[in-house]
Motif scaffolding. Sequence first.
Motif, mmCIF file in Angstrom:
data_model
loop_
_atom_site.group_PDB
_atom_site.id
_atom_site.type_symbol
_atom_site.label_atom_id
_atom_site.label_comp_id
_atom_site.label_asym_id
_atom_site.label_seq_id
_atom_site.Cartn_x
_atom_site.Cartn_y
_atom_site.Cartn_z
ATOM 1 N N ALA A 68 -7.645 -2.670 4.379
ATOM 2 C CA ALA A 68 -7.958 -1.275 4.694
ATOM 3 C C ALA A 68 -6.697 -0.419 4.741
ATOM 4 O O ALA A 68 -6.700 0.737 4.297
ATOM 5 N N TRP A 69 -5.602 -0.970 5.245
ATOM 6 C CA TRP A 69 -4.343 -0.212 5.292
ATOM 7 C C TRP A 69 -3.820 0.070 3.878
ATOM 8 O O TRP A 69 -3.307 1.160 3.593
ATOM 9 N N VAL A 70 -3.957 -0.902 2.984
ATOM 10 C CA VAL A 70 -3.530 -0.698 1.593
ATOM 11 C C VAL A 70 -4.359 0.402 0.943
ATOM 12 O O VAL A 70 -3.830 1.272 0.236
ATOM 13 N N VAL A 71 -5.671 0.388 1.176
ATOM 14 C CA VAL A 71 -6.540 1.433 0.624
ATOM 15 C C VAL A 71 -6.171 2.794 1.208
ATOM 16 O O VAL A 71 -6.132 3.809 0.489
ATOM 17 N N LEU A 72 -5.876 2.838 2.506
ATOM 18 C CA LEU A 72 -5.478 4.089 3.149
ATOM 19 C C LEU A 72 -4.206 4.658 2.523
ATOM 20 O O LEU A 72 -4.119 5.863 2.240
ATOM 21 N N ALA A 73 -3.214 3.802 2.284
ATOM 22 C CA ALA A 73 -1.954 4.263 1.694
ATOM 23 C C ALA A 73 -2.134 4.702 0.249
ATOM 24 O O ALA A 73 -1.419 5.592 -0.227
ATOM 25 N N ASP A 74 -3.083 4.113 -0.461
ATOM 26 C CA ASP A 74 -3.295 4.490 -1.864
ATOM 27 C C ASP A 74 -4.126 5.763 -1.981
ATOM 28 O O ASP A 74 -3.846 6.597 -2.840
ATOM 29 N N ARG A 75 -5.146 5.942 -1.130
ATOM 30 C CA ARG A 75 -6.040 7.089 -1.252
ATOM 31 C C ARG A 75 -5.453 8.365 -0.640
ATOM 32 O O ARG A 75 -5.695 9.460 -1.142
ATOM 33 N N TRP A 76 -4.725 8.251 0.459
ATOM 34 C CA TRP A 76 -4.201 9.432 1.156
ATOM 35 C C TRP A 76 -2.719 9.239 1.490
ATOM 36 O O TRP A 76 -2.340 9.158 2.674
ATOM 37 N N PRO A 77 -1.859 9.152 0.472
ATOM 38 C CA PRO A 77 -0.441 8.893 0.750
ATOM 39 C C PRO A 77 0.243 10.015 1.516
ATOM 40 O O PRO A 77 1.110 9.758 2.363
ATOM 41 N N CYS A 78 -0.128 11.268 1.239
ATOM 42 C CA CYS A 78 0.552 12.388 1.912
ATOM 43 C C CYS A 78 0.144 12.467 3.383
ATOM 44 O O CYS A 78 0.999 12.581 4.261
ATOM 45 N N ARG A 79 -1.142 12.405 3.674
ATOM 46 C CA ARG A 79 -1.588 12.491 5.067
ATOM 47 C C ARG A 79 -1.097 11.305 5.891
ATOM 48 O O ARG A 79 -0.701 11.452 7.053
ATOM 49 N N LEU A 80 -1.117 10.119 5.293
ATOM 50 C CA LEU A 80 -0.613 8.952 6.010
ATOM 51 C C LEU A 80 0.892 9.076 6.253
ATOM 52 O O LEU A 80 1.383 8.726 7.334
ATOM 53 N N SER A 81 1.628 9.581 5.274
ATOM 54 C CA SER A 81 3.072 9.776 5.465
ATOM 55 C C SER A 81 3.335 10.771 6.585
ATOM 56 O O SER A 81 4.291 10.602 7.368
ATOM 57 N N TRP A 82 2.497 11.807 6.688
ATOM 58 C CA TRP A 82 2.670 12.788 7.768
ATOM 59 C C TRP A 82 2.438 12.147 9.135
ATOM 60 O O TRP A 82 3.205 12.374 10.084
ATOM 61 N N VAL A 83 1.397 11.330 9.244
ATOM 62 C CA VAL A 83 1.123 10.650 10.511
ATOM 63 C C VAL A 83 2.269 9.712 10.871
ATOM 64 O O VAL A 83 2.721 9.665 12.028
ATOM 65 N N LEU A 84 2.781 8.972 9.882
ATOM 66 C CA LEU A 84 3.886 8.044 10.146
ATOM 67 C C LEU A 84 5.151 8.780 10.549
ATOM 68 O O LEU A 84 5.910 8.312 11.414
ATOM 69 N N GLN A 85 5.393 9.952 9.938
ATOM 70 C CA GLN A 85 6.560 10.741 10.317
ATOM 71 C C GLN A 85 6.430 11.261 11.749
ATOM 72 O O GLN A 85 7.396 11.240 12.523
ATOM 73 N N CYS A 86 5.228 11.726 12.116
ATOM 74 C CA CYS A 86 5.006 12.172 13.504
ATOM 75 C C CYS A 86 5.175 11.017 14.476
ATOM 76 O O CYS A 86 5.741 11.194 15.578
ATOM 77 N N LEU A 87 4.710 9.824 14.084
ATOM 78 C CA LEU A 87 4.890 8.655 14.926
ATOM 79 C C LEU A 87 6.364 8.312 15.101
ATOM 80 O O LEU A 87 6.827 8.019 16.209
ATOM 81 N N GLU A 88 7.103 8.360 13.998
ATOM 82 C CA GLU A 88 8.529 8.035 14.065
ATOM 83 C C GLU A 88 9.266 9.006 14.991
ATOM 84 O O GLU A 88 10.094 8.577 15.818
#
Length: 527
Positions: free
Chosen positions: A417-437
């Motif tokens: 599921a994480w792989v699918v999430l990174a492939d389908r929504w790379p920009c939104r996931l990157s934003w969440v990861l940046q906020c987390l960092e």
Amino acid sequence: MREEMAQREEAELRRSRQKPRSPEGWGLLLALWYLAFYKPIITESHLRRKNIEFIFIRFSAWQYAGCDKLWAGLVTTLCDSIRHHFGALPLSVYHVMGTRPRFASGFSQKEWVLKRGTCLKLWGMLFVLAAGLSILLVALLVPGVKDHHALKVVGSAVTSLSGSSLALGAFSILKNLLVSEKQKIERLTNSERFASQLGFMSKVRSEVEVLVDFLAFMEIFERRRLRVVLEITSLDICYPEKVAGVLNAMNTLLSDANTPFIFILAVDPSVIVPCLEQTGCMKGLADNGYLYLNRTVTLPFSIPEMGARSRLRCLEAAVQTREDLMYRIITSNVERRRAKCRGAPAVPSRREVDAEAVRCIHEAFRCLHDGADALARYLPADATHVRRIVNTIPITLRLLLHRTGDAAAPSPRAAAAWVVLADRWPCRLSWVLQCLEDAWQSQPAPDFGARSLWSIFQENVGELSALRQPLHNALSLDGDAELFQTFLARDFPFAARDARAFLGVTVNLDHSIRHKMGLLRGLDRLQ
């Protein structure tokens, strides 16, 4: 890849009891014999072979950056390396007498079929040559016949015609032996007359097709699969037009379904994407370099940031190259650390780790194939993206097992599921990861790890909306926004601690997007 090659070779030898052949020594004579008088057949037993040989070719784009056609440097490097690997003589003979492999009819297991037409022609020319020489010798040496000029003319004509046919074939082989494919392509690229014609690329393509057919021939001869691995480096320090030319050449070479080429493209996307967007190859893709890369690369592998152990290894490697540093102190620390490792409990064997990885991979793919599972509904409709997901899941699971062990690793379904999430929504996931960092760096509350990613996204979505213009190309990579909400809020409610566990093994997410977001976020806060 070399370890995989050796393991497959051993397994295939135990299965078939057939040793692979090599075009060296007596094997070279055997290869020339098959090239001249036999047609290769692709049989069922050949398709079942699992052993493989990788032919590694390194292409540094910077070495050809000064020429007008950088892509031609890629093709000439490919041709020259294959010629050096197998030798000039087998390739030259294949140009003249070789036959493209064809599939077997029925269940025949014969891999070689005699070229009856070639044999008949050769024996016919030799017979005619012998007859012509006999007539000529009789006309020249037998008393009483010397005065017959007609016999001399007939003998000379027959001998000349048959001998010239054999000499023409030998001359063609000699010509291909002296003039390599690299020289032919360089001659074409240097000719303005050819470069201005529409058939220019077809001539280059025909040279490459001969190499592909020759590799298919050698696969049957050597009794193993052959794959040419081209490692392309230094492309991100070339001019934009040349970057696009090399990527177009890659797509041309990979256009066939059964092409034997594997490209390893080692580049920095944050540099390559602007280069592509400056050229004319983006027309029809909304001038978006990320879309172009997504349609070109079938297995993305973005190297994560180095952990503490990797940094120590790099430090040790750097110190060992400097004799003027305190080498003995570092060495003693290394030995102390190794001594501690020897006292540690025994780690599982490689076979056990591989067996566990295979089990997890099968479980993850079962979830993707199960129509009743929620994960199957989020698979993309694009075949390229599906292939990227299928290629990435095994790597992600193996990295998870390597980093965390069997007990602490997330479930295979969660990893898929994480792989699918990174492939389908790379920009939104990157934003969440940046906020987390950013939140982790500012020492958040102890229960911050239990917060869901969707709540973090909702909390910071206004800031992302304000950055729509500079992040326009990255946002266009994402799929449906409502599906993103359903994915994180209902079906797969990943928490912050899950994201932290997956971040080190997320290889199908372009980390340059997240770095760009961090820069924009920092500049926005300065304002």
